[in-house]
Write an enzyme that holds these catalytic residues in place. Structure first.
Site, short mmCIF file in Angstrom:
data_model
loop_
_atom_site.label_atom_id
_atom_site.label_comp_id
_atom_site.label_asym_id
_atom_site.label_seq_id
_atom_site.Cartn_x
_atom_site.Cartn_y
_atom_site.Cartn_z
CE1 TYR A 161 -3.81 2.41 0.71
CE2 TYR A 161 -2.42 3.24 2.49
CZ TYR A 161 -3.53 3.38 1.68
OH TYR A 161 -4.35 4.47 1.83
CE LYS A 208 -3.44 5.51 -1.35
NZ LYS A 208 -4.47 6.24 -2.12
P1 NAD Z 1 -13.41 3.50 1.39
O1 NAD Z 1 -13.05 2.06 1.33
O2 NAD Z 1 -14.39 3.95 2.41
O3 NAD Z 1 -13.93 4.00 -0.04
C1 NAD Z 1 -13.24 3.66 -1.21
C2 NAD Z 1 -14.20 3.65 -2.39
O4 NAD Z 1 -13.44 3.32 -3.56
C3 NAD Z 1 -15.31 2.60 -2.26
O5 NAD Z 1 -16.57 3.19 -2.51
C4 NAD Z 1 -14.96 1.55 -3.31
O6 NAD Z 1 -16.09 0.91 -3.88
C5 NAD Z 1 -14.19 2.40 -4.34
N1 NAD Z 1 -13.32 1.59 -5.20
C6 NAD Z 1 -12.47 0.59 -4.81
N2 NAD Z 1 -11.87 0.06 -5.89
C7 NAD Z 1 -12.31 0.75 -6.97
C8 NAD Z 1 -12.04 0.68 -8.37
N3 NAD Z 1 -11.19 -0.25 -8.87
N4 NAD Z 1 -12.64 1.57 -9.19
C9 NAD Z 1 -13.51 2.48 -8.70
N5 NAD Z 1 -13.81 2.59 -7.40
C10 NAD Z 1 -13.21 1.74 -6.55
O7 NAD Z 1 -12.00 4.26 1.56
P2 NAD Z 1 -11.64 5.76 2.03
O8 NAD Z 1 -11.09 5.69 3.39
O9 NAD Z 1 -12.73 6.71 1.71
O10 NAD Z 1 -10.39 6.01 1.04
C11 NAD Z 1 -10.44 6.86 -0.09
C12 NAD Z 1 -9.02 7.15 -0.53
O11 NAD Z 1 -8.30 7.74 0.56
C13 NAD Z 1 -8.22 5.89 -0.91
O12 NAD Z 1 -7.36 6.21 -2.00
C14 NAD Z 1 -7.39 5.62 0.33
O13 NAD Z 1 -6.23 4.89 0.04
C15 NAD Z 1 -7.09 7.03 0.79
N6 NAD Z 1 -6.72 7.17 2.19
C16 NAD Z 1 -7.55 6.75 3.19
C17 NAD Z 1 -7.14 6.90 4.51
C18 NAD Z 1 -8.00 6.47 5.66
O14 NAD Z 1 -7.50 6.48 6.81
N7 NAD Z 1 -9.26 6.09 5.47
C19 NAD Z 1 -5.91 7.48 4.79
C20 NAD Z 1 -5.09 7.90 3.75
C21 NAD Z 1 -5.51 7.75 2.44
#
Ligand code: NAD
Length: 258
Positions: free
Chosen positions: A153, A157
Site C-alpha cells: 500500500y 501511495k
Molecule cells: P473506502 O473504502 O471507504 O472507499 C473507497 C471507495 O473506492 C469505495 O466506494 C470503493 O467501492 C471504491 N473503489 C475501490 N476500488 C475501486 C475501483 N477499482 N474503481 C472504482 N472505485 C473503486 O475508503 P476511504 O477511506 O474513503 O479512502 C479513499 C481514498 O483515501 C483511498 O485512496 C485511500 O487509500 C485514501 N486514504 C484513506 C485513509 C483512511 O484512513 N481512510 C488514509 C489515507 C488515504
C-alpha cells in the site's frame, strides 16, 4: 476561496468515505458532481443523497476503457470536465514478509495504475477542450513513510506522489495543474477493514484498538473524519489554488511533518 460554481467534477471512489464527502462539499458550493465508483448501487445512492444534479457512473479505475467511458459519460452530461479527483483506493494489512505477488498486483492496479489512467484520460479531455483543468490525487501518510504492515500500500501511495510530480511537469504547458492530498487516519470503512485485519492477524484484541493505537502520534490528538479533509480538497478544486502544482498536501492532523 475562489468559486467552484458550475465546474464539472469527477470524484472516483465517491460512493462512500472520503470521496463521498469531497463530492458533497463541492456540490454544496455549486459544482456539478459525477460520483464514480465500482460499486454502482452505492454510487447511485450517494448521488441521490447529494442531490444538486449529481450523477452516478460506474467505473473500474484500473481499466483504461472504463475510465474513458466515465469521462465520455460525464462530458455528455455536463458538457466538459474541469476537475478530476483520482481518489479510489484499496488497502490491506499484511506482514512485510507475507506480501504476495497477487497482493502487490491488486493494490498497485487500483492505487497506482488507476491514478496513472485517471490522470492521462482526464488530461486528454482537458487538452481537447483547451480549457486547462485540475487533477487531484489521493495520496496518504503511507505515500511519505513506509509502514511494515502496509508495504505494498505504501509503495502504491509513493507512486501517487511520484505520478503527481511527473504529471505536473508534463501537463503544465496545457494549463493543467496536478496536486495531491495526503490523509492520515480517517475513520471510514477502509479503517473498519484494517481494524478487522489487525485482529485477524492477532495484532490487536478488540475493535477500535488498531485505529486508536495508530492514532496516538497525531499532534492534534484524534483521528480524522472525512469532513476534516474537505477544506483542502475544495481549495485544490477552486481557483484559489491556480498557482499551485506538483504538490502533496498533508491533511493528517500532524503525523508526518515534511
Ligand atoms: P473506502 O473504502 O471507504 O472507499 C473507497 C471507495 O473506492 C469505495 O466506494 C470503493 O467501492 C471504491 N473503489 C475501490 N476500488 C475501486 C475501483 N477499482 N474503481 C472504482 N472505485 C473503486 O475508503 P476511504 O477511506 O474513503 O479512502 C479513499 C481514498 O483515501 C483511498 O485512496 C485511500 O487509500 C485514501 N486514504 C484513506 C485513509 C483512511 O484512513 N481512510 C488514509 C489515507 C488515504
Amino acid at each position: 476561496m475562489g468559486s467552484v460554481q458550475g465546474k464539472a467534477i469527477i470524484v472516483t471512489g465517491a460512493a462512500r468515505g472520503i470521496g463521498a464527502e469531497i463530492a458533497r462539499a463541492l456540490a454544496g458550493e455549486g459544482a456539478k458532481l459525477c460520483i464514480a465508483d465500482v460499486n454502482e448501487d452505492a454510487a447511485k445512492a450517494t448521488a441521490k443523497l447529494i442531490g444538486q444534479g449529481a450523477i452516478a457512473v460506474k467505473v473500474d479505475v484500473s481499466k483504461r476503457e472504463s475510465v474513458k467511458a466515465l469521462i465520455a459519460e460525464t462530458v455528455k452530461r455536463f458538457g466538459k470536465l474541469d476537475v478530476m479527483f483520482n481518489n479510489a483506493g484499496i488497502s490491506q494489512t499484511v506482514n512485510f514478509m507475507d506480501v504476495t505477488e497477487k497482493d502487490w498486483q491488486r493494490i498497485m492496479d487500483v492505487n497506482g495504475l488507476g491514478v496513472l489512467l485517471g490522470i492521462q484520460e482526464a488530461a486528454r479531455q482537458m487538452k481537447a477542450q483547451g480549457t486547462g483543468g485540475k487533477i487531484i490525487n489521493t495520496a496518504s501518510i503511507a505515500g511519505k513513510q513506509g509502514y511494515p504492515l502496509f508495504a505494498h500500500y505504501c509503495a502504491s501511495k509513493f507512486a501517487v506522489v511520484a505520478l503527481t510530480q511527473a504529471a505536473a511537469r508534463a501537463l503544465a504547458s496545457d494549463k493543467i495543474t496536478v496536486n495531491a492530498f495526503a490523509p492520515g487516519v480517517v475513520r471510514t470503512e477502509l479503517w473498519e477493514q484494517l481494524d478487522r485485519e489487525f485482529m485477524d492477524l492477532g495484532l490487536t484484541q478488540k475493535p477500535d484498538q488498531a485505529i486508536n493505537e495508530f492514532s496516538q502520534s497525531i499532534l492534534l490528538g484524534r483521528y480524522s473524519k472525512p469532513e476534516d479533509i474537505t477544506g483542502v480538497t475544495s481549495f485544490l478544486a477552486s481557483a484559489a489554488s491556480d498557482y499551485v502544482t506538483g504538490q502533496t498536501y498533508m491533511v493528517d492532523g500532524g503525523m508526518v511533518l515534511t
